[in-house]
Design a protein around this motif. Structure first.
Motif, PDB file in Angstrom:
ATOM      1  N   THR A   1     -45.031  24.543  -2.235  1.00 37.42           N
ATOM      2  CA  THR A   1     -43.727  23.891  -2.055  1.00 37.42           C
ATOM      3  C   THR A   1     -42.582  24.871  -1.878  1.00 37.42           C
ATOM      4  OG1 THR A   1     -43.402  23.784  -4.464  1.00 37.42           O
ATOM      5  CG2 THR A   1     -44.485  21.901  -3.402  1.00 37.42           C
ATOM      6  N   ARG A   2     -42.883  26.157  -1.892  1.00 36.53           N
ATOM      7  CA  ARG A   2     -41.839  27.166  -1.735  1.00 36.53           C
ATOM      8  C   ARG A   2     -42.014  27.901  -0.407  1.00 36.53           C
ATOM      9  NH1 ARG A   2     -43.465  29.599  -7.187  1.00 36.53           N
ATOM     10  NH2 ARG A   2     -45.150  28.122  -6.766  1.00 36.53           N
ATOM     11  N   PRO A   3     -40.998  28.677   0.018  1.00 38.01           N
ATOM     12  CA  PRO A   3     -41.026  29.249   1.375  1.00 38.01           C
ATOM     13  C   PRO A   3     -42.135  30.285   1.577  1.00 38.01           C
ATOM     14  CG  PRO A   3     -38.802  29.297   0.441  1.00 38.01           C
ATOM     15  CD  PRO A   3     -39.723  28.936  -0.672  1.00 38.01           C
ATOM     16  N   VAL A   4     -42.769  30.201   2.728  1.00 33.76           N
ATOM     17  CA  VAL A   4     -43.698  31.228   3.194  1.00 33.76           C
ATOM     18  C   VAL A   4     -43.156  31.750   4.519  1.00 33.76           C
ATOM     19  CG1 VAL A   4     -46.046  31.784   3.891  1.00 33.76           C
ATOM     20  CG2 VAL A   4     -45.664  30.113   2.065  1.00 33.76           C
ATOM     21  N   TRP A   5     -42.857  33.039   4.544  1.00 35.84           N
ATOM     22  CA  TRP A   5     -42.344  33.660   5.764  1.00 35.84           C
ATOM     23  C   TRP A   5     -43.510  34.208   6.575  1.00 35.84           C
ATOM     24  CZ3 TRP A   5     -37.919  37.183   3.432  1.00 35.84           C
ATOM     25  CH2 TRP A   5     -36.912  36.344   2.911  1.00 35.84           C
ATOM     26  N   VAL A   6     -43.708  33.714   7.773  1.00 39.56           N
ATOM     27  CA  VAL A   6     -44.757  34.217   8.664  1.00 39.56           C
ATOM     28  C   VAL A   6     -44.083  35.123   9.678  1.00 39.56           C
ATOM     29  CG1 VAL A   6     -46.636  33.602  10.220  1.00 39.56           C
ATOM     30  CG2 VAL A   6     -46.048  32.088   8.303  1.00 39.56           C
ATOM     31  N   GLU A   7     -44.064  36.415   9.375  1.00 36.29           N
ATOM     32  CA  GLU A   7     -43.280  37.355  10.180  1.00 36.29           C
ATOM     33  C   GLU A   7     -44.088  38.559  10.648  1.00 36.29           C
ATOM     34  OE1 GLU A   7     -40.617  36.659  11.368  1.00 36.29           O
ATOM     35  OE2 GLU A   7     -39.381  35.436  10.055  1.00 36.29           O
ATOM     36  N   GLY A   8     -45.431  38.532  10.507  1.00 40.38           N
ATOM     37  CA  GLY A   8     -46.173  39.763  10.720  1.00 40.38           C
ATOM     38  C   GLY A   8     -46.015  40.650   9.500  1.00 40.38           C
TER      39      GLY A   8
ATOM     40  N   HIS B   1     -41.626  44.821  14.855  1.00 43.62           N
ATOM     41  CA  HIS B   1     -40.292  44.440  14.379  1.00 43.62           C
ATOM     42  C   HIS B   1     -40.342  43.554  13.137  1.00 43.62           C
ATOM     43  CE1 HIS B   1     -38.443  46.120  18.011  1.00 43.62           C
ATOM     44  NE2 HIS B   1     -39.445  45.567  18.682  1.00 43.62           N
ATOM     45  N   ALA B   2     -41.471  43.544  12.440  1.00 43.58           N
ATOM     46  CA  ALA B   2     -41.613  42.668  11.274  1.00 43.58           C
ATOM     47  C   ALA B   2     -40.635  43.045  10.166  1.00 43.58           C
ATOM     48  CB  ALA B   2     -43.048  42.706  10.753  1.00 43.58           C
ATOM     49  N   ALA B   3     -40.476  44.335   9.896  1.00 43.07           N
ATOM     50  CA  ALA B   3     -39.552  44.757   8.837  1.00 43.07           C
ATOM     51  C   ALA B   3     -38.125  44.320   9.156  1.00 43.07           C
ATOM     52  CB  ALA B   3     -39.620  46.269   8.636  1.00 43.07           C
ATOM     53  N   GLU B   4     -37.748  44.425  10.413  1.00 40.29           N
ATOM     54  CA  GLU B   4     -36.406  43.987  10.809  1.00 40.29           C
ATOM     55  C   GLU B   4     -36.209  42.505  10.505  1.00 40.29           C
ATOM     56  OE1 GLU B   4     -35.655  44.929  14.876  1.00 40.29           O
ATOM     57  OE2 GLU B   4     -36.547  46.930  14.712  1.00 40.29           O
ATOM     58  N   ARG B   5     -37.200  41.692  10.836  1.00 44.17           N
ATOM     59  CA  ARG B   5     -37.068  40.254  10.609  1.00 44.17           C
ATOM     60  C   ARG B   5     -37.010  39.924   9.119  1.00 44.17           C
ATOM     61  NH1 ARG B   5     -40.726  40.237  15.064  1.00 44.17           N
ATOM     62  NH2 ARG B   5     -42.519  40.035  13.666  1.00 44.17           N
ATOM     63  N   VAL B   6     -37.847  40.589   8.341  1.00 42.63           N
ATOM     64  CA  VAL B   6     -37.872  40.311   6.903  1.00 42.63           C
ATOM     65  C   VAL B   6     -36.549  40.705   6.256  1.00 42.63           C
ATOM     66  CG1 VAL B   6     -38.949  40.957   4.715  1.00 42.63           C
ATOM     67  CG2 VAL B   6     -40.376  40.431   6.704  1.00 42.63           C
ATOM     68  N   VAL B   7     -36.039  41.883   6.588  1.00 44.38           N
ATOM     69  CA  VAL B   7     -34.783  42.324   5.995  1.00 44.38           C
ATOM     70  C   VAL B   7     -33.625  41.444   6.449  1.00 44.38           C
ATOM     71  CG1 VAL B   7     -33.113  44.233   5.887  1.00 44.38           C
ATOM     72  CG2 VAL B   7     -35.566  44.677   5.571  1.00 44.38           C
ATOM     73  N   THR B   8     -33.658  40.996   7.691  1.00 43.78           N
ATOM     74  CA  THR B   8     -32.626  40.067   8.157  1.00 43.78           C
ATOM     75  C   THR B   8     -32.618  38.803   7.301  1.00 43.78           C
ATOM     76  OG1 THR B   8     -32.653  40.888  10.427  1.00 43.78           O
ATOM     77  CG2 THR B   8     -31.890  38.623  10.086  1.00 43.78           C
ATOM     78  N   ARG B   9     -33.789  38.277   6.981  1.00 38.31           N
ATOM     79  CA  ARG B   9     -33.855  37.079   6.158  1.00 38.31           C
ATOM     80  C   ARG B   9     -33.372  37.369   4.732  1.00 38.31           C
ATOM     81  NH1 ARG B   9     -38.937  33.425   8.220  1.00 38.31           N
ATOM     82  NH2 ARG B   9     -37.843  31.901   6.921  1.00 38.31           N
ATOM     83  N   ILE B  10     -33.707  38.540   4.207  1.00 39.72           N
ATOM     84  CA  ILE B  10     -33.228  38.926   2.876  1.00 39.72           C
ATOM     85  C   ILE B  10     -31.700  38.942   2.840  1.00 39.72           C
ATOM     86  CG2 ILE B  10     -33.037  40.890   1.298  1.00 39.72           C
ATOM     87  CD1 ILE B  10     -35.973  41.550   1.963  1.00 39.72           C
TER      88      ILE B  10
END
Length: 483
Positions: free
Chosen positions: A278-285, A466-475
């Motif tokens: 029920t909590r977020p799962v980020w599928v970002e590579g 670019h996975a790290a970029e996407r994850v940090v953007t979401r953070i």
């Protein structure tokens, strides 16, 4: 008669002194590190100074890893020499050390007052159950229980440092032999600084279970990056009904706010295996795989001492629930000779502490190397079994080989699989080292091209560098830390 003492004159060191002709060599040798002494003397007396520091892979000199070391004296009839008087546990700044006969014991530099169950209980009460009000604008990173600074947390750290350099970054480490990223602050597990940082940081980024009775504070965020797409069954899906394990899994997953997955398949499996539905799962590579599409392996080859043009085979099996050390299905020296290649041996992180470095001509044990992704970058071929490294190495498109002599035992008794590896493996499956050598020589990539393409489409669609970029953007966008 040999006398021994500890000193911190220049760096922490063990000093041995004796009478007579000086030894040809004096060493301290451990499972993952060794140090050779500087020996001086003119025939009547001698002195050997053994710095309790070591450098590996071209990195900085750091304190020795915790553990036991054998003191060896060559050409001084060491077996007949009476060992020196023992030295009690001594605080030497960056580590603690004790000498018992010819055995040197090294441990983290934690104040003895806290190095006990009672001491840890007191720190928990101070920092976990009654934390200070408010949060520090900081991130607490931990990778593989503090055994290294690597994997997805490392890639996220590097991107976060680039985009939010004002944010404080703590790294949980088992001792100060662990190199942390530039600008980060190491905190030794179990120390007061560690307890305080873990309780005060606004964001925790980890890739495995949190331990030491962690209790997430209201407003604190835990990003669980995990450490691989699963082939083998995990957590609630492991064979056998164990109520205590099930309770521990659910208790652990409730500590997480967000789960990172490499691909939709992993998101589905991890969500169910950890009751994280029920909590977020980020599928970002996977951020750790960015280097596989954007990196250059030249520096890593140089650090490992691999000459330009040399073929590199990486052997990276997973761990077994029924043994502590790496499996012995490969003779790495014979494999190197048969394939005319440098063989890198990478044990799973769970085999790092109990194991010992493999040795042999053109064999390099890289179990202690800080970052697996850099090893994947320099390898020309991967030999694995059931390890999730298969889902990372496929980003490179380079050939994989699956050495699985215990397939039936592992699949049927130890863990079980989520899918039929034999039906989908993007490379040859072999049972013996002879079959492995033959498969490496055949280099029949075309036979597996379709499977490999389907595999990459399913598991690596988001591993685009670019996975790290996407994850940090979401953070940053979600305000997990202050910009």
């Amino acid at each position: 008669m040999i006398e021994a003492s500890f000193t911190t004159d220049e760096v922490p060191a063990l000093v041995l002194a004796g009478e007579g002709e000086r030894p040809a060599s004096v060493e301290i040798v451990g499972a993952r590190a060794q140090v050779t002494a500087r020996v001086t003397g003119r025939g009547k007396t001698w002195k050997a100074t053994l710095p309790l520091r070591a450098a590996r892979w071209g990195g900085p000199e750091l304190p020795l890893p915790s553990g036991s070391y054998e003191v060896r004296i060559a050409d001084a009839e060491g077996s007949a020499v009476r060992p020196p008087e023992g030295l009690p546990v001594t605080q030497l700044g960056t580590l603690r050390a004790a000498l018992e006969g010819w055995t040197l014991r090294v441990s983290p530099p934690i104040n003895p007052a806290y190095d006990s169950g009672e001491g840890q209980d007191a720190l928990e009460r101070r920092y976990a159950t009654r934390p200070a009000s408010g949060f520090e604008n900081a991130v607490f990173f931990e990778s593989f229980y503090g055994r290294n600074a690597s994997c997805n947390p490392l890639a996220i750290d590097r991107e976060l440092a680039r985009r939010a350099p004002h944010v404080t970054r703590y790294w949980s480490v088992v001792d100060l032999s662990i190199a942390v990223p530039d600008g980060a602050i190491p905190v030794i597990e179990g120390s007061p600084e560690w307890w305080r940082a873990r309780g005060a940081a606004r964001l925790l980024v980890v890739n495995d279970w949190l331990r030491r009775r962690f209790a997430r504070r209201k407003g604190q965020v835990v990003l669980q990056t995990w450490h691989g797409t699963p082939l083998k069954r995990l957590a609630l899906h492991r064979p056998g009904f164990d109520p205590r394990r099930m309770a521990a899994v659910v208790r652990e997953s409730r500590r997480w706010n967000v789960l990172l997955a490499q691909n939709p398949y992993a998101a589905r499996i991890l969500g169910k295996a950890y009751a994280f539905l029920t909590r977020p799962v980020w599928v970002e590579g996977y951020p750790r795989n960015d280097v596989l599409t954007r990196g250059d392996g030249t520096a890593t080859r140089e650090a490992l001492g691999i000459r330009p043009g040399e073929k590199v085979v990486l052997y990276a099996p997973t761990w077994r629930d029924d043994r502590d050390q790496i499996v012995d299905f490969v003779d790495p020296g014979a494999l190197a000779a048969a394939t005319d290649a440098v063989v890198l041996v990478r044990g799973h992180s769970r085999t790092l502490l109990p194991g010992r470095d493999a040795e042999g001509p053109r064999v390099i044990d890289v179990t202690g190397f800080p970052d697996t992704s850099l090893l994947l970058l320099v390898a020309d071929a991967l030999v694995t079994d059931y390890s999730s490294v298969m889902f990372d190495f496929s980003v490179t498109g380079k050939p994989m080989y699956f050495l699985v002599p215990d397939m039936e035992h592992y699949r049927g008794e130890l863990r079980g699989f989520y899918f039929d590896l034999a039906a989908h493996a993007p490379g040859p499956m072999v049972r013996t080292q002879d079959e492995l050598v033959a498969a490496l020589a055949a280099d029949d990539a075309d036979a597996y091209a379709d499977r490999y393409a389907q595999w990459r489409e399913k598991f690596n669609a988001r591993d685009d560098g670019h996975a790290a970029e996407r994850v940090v953007t979401r953070i940053l966008d979600q305000g997990f830390i202050e910009i």
